[in-house]
Design an enzyme around this catalytic site. Structure first.
Site, PDB file in Angstrom:
ATOM      1  N   ILE A  70      21.252   5.454  21.538  1.00  0.00           N
ATOM      2  CA  ILE A  70      20.954   4.771  20.642  1.00  0.00           C
ATOM      3  C   ILE A  70      20.413   3.573  21.689  1.00  0.00           C
ATOM      4  O   ILE A  70      20.651   2.984  22.580  1.00  0.00           O
ATOM      5  CB  ILE A  70      22.250   3.960  20.044  1.00  0.00           C
ATOM      6  CG1 ILE A  70      21.802   2.686  19.045  1.00  0.00           C
ATOM      7  CG2 ILE A  70      23.363   3.565  21.198  1.00  0.00           C
ATOM      8  CD1 ILE A  70      23.000   2.242  18.312  1.00  0.00           C
ATOM      9  N   SER A  71      19.043   3.272  21.046  1.00  0.00           N
ATOM     10  CA  SER A  71      18.328   2.181  21.615  1.00  0.00           C
ATOM     11  C   SER A  71      18.743   1.096  22.114  1.00  0.00           C
ATOM     12  O   SER A  71      19.703   0.520  21.192  1.00  0.00           O
ATOM     13  CB  SER A  71      16.899   2.135  21.072  1.00  0.00           C
ATOM     14  OG  SER A  71      16.262   3.390  20.691  1.00  0.00           O
ATOM     15  N   GLN A  72      18.112   0.455  23.153  1.00  0.00           N
ATOM     16  CA  GLN A  72      18.580  -1.186  23.501  1.00  0.00           C
ATOM     17  C   GLN A  72      18.314  -1.936  22.332  1.00  0.00           C
ATOM     18  O   GLN A  72      17.099  -1.714  21.604  1.00  0.00           O
ATOM     19  CB  GLN A  72      17.644  -1.299  24.727  1.00  0.00           C
ATOM     20  CG  GLN A  72      17.662  -2.861  25.191  1.00  0.00           C
ATOM     21  CD  GLN A  72      16.458  -3.099  26.152  1.00  0.00           C
ATOM     22  OE1 GLN A  72      15.815  -2.301  26.370  1.00  0.00           O
ATOM     23  NE2 GLN A  72      16.831  -4.077  26.764  1.00  0.00           N
TER      24      GLN A  72
END
Ligand code: SAM
Length: 229
Positions: A70-72
């Site tokens: 899950i991206s930043q």
């Protein structure tokens, strides 16, 4: 009740989301109010593995199932802002992953179509959308580099994995005036590119900075042969 969200979710760890928005987003140039509101409302801790929930509002990407991420939060916000969404927009997302960015986009646009190549991730995200009452997200398991021609044209397309080139199929499925945001480069590092389709044969390309994403695997992405995930 606010669109697509249960009252309990709104308050659950709200103070941490407020801190995330203040320190990680507004402090770094995220000004789009719709993005900020979405990031305040969507409970990121419900989109990560149980053992990672305590880190859900940290300034970092986190591992999810199937070896993906899950991206930043800042990168999610940067990409959502770059899409310049309007409430009436139809959006295509490639790389459903945890479902978090689709949930963010679904609060800013009319409809979100999201494609994931791992069936297990799509199933988990589907359950999250159901529990949280998101009714304007449609999902598909397959190769997102080919887009979703039956649902095209799209006002905005977000690719959340890094490819070697900008897939022609996605440009073809972008509406005139549409925006495509995609990481392009090698498997280690990419440039986050925004492509605006001014006319059928006229594109404006902008480099929004360096990013690191998992590989975009598919017909118009990286080949599957030497990649495990
Ligand atoms: N948007 C996601 C989120 O909010 O959790 C981030 C997902 S992760 C950085 C990128 C995702 O792209 C992975 O789940 C990966 O399986 C998926 N992916 C890679 N190539 C793909 C393709 N050709 N079609 C669809 N999904 C793809």
């Amino acid at each position: 009740m606010t669109k697509n969200c249960h009252e309990d979710d709104l308050n659950d760890r709200l103070a941490e989301r407020e801190w995330m928005v203040q320190t990680q987003l507004m402090g770094r140039g995220i000004t789009d109010e719709a993005v900020i509101n979405s990031m305040l409302i969507v409970p990121r801790h419900k989109y990560v593995l149980e053992e990672k929930q305590e880190y859900a509002y940290y300034d970092s990407a986190l591992e999810i199932e199937s070896g993906q991420t899950i991206s930043q939060p800042y990168i999610v916000a940067l990409m959502a802002q770059a899409l310049e969404l309007m409430a009436s927009d139809n959006v295509l997302e490639i790389g459903t992953g945890s479902g978090y960015s689709a949930a963010i986009l679904s609060r800013m646009a009319a409809y979100v179509y999201t494609i994931e190549r791992h069936g297990i991730l799509s199933d988990i995200a589907k359950e999250r959308f159901m529990i949280q009452g998101y009714e304007n997200i449609e999902m598909y398991v397959g190769d997102g580099t080919l887009g979703w021609p039956e649902k095209a044209p799209f006002d905005a397309i977000l690719v959340t994995a890094g490819g070697p080139v900008i897939p022609e199929s996605l440009i073809d499925q972008l509406a005139i005036g549409g925006r495509l945001v995609i990481p392009v480069g090698d498997k280690g590092e990419q440039k986050l590119m925004r492509v605006k389709k001014v006319k059928t044969c006229q594109l404006i390309k902008e480099d929004l900075g360096s990013v690191r994403f998992v590989p975009l695997i598919g017909t118009e992405g990286w080949g599957e042969s030497n990649i495990k995930n």
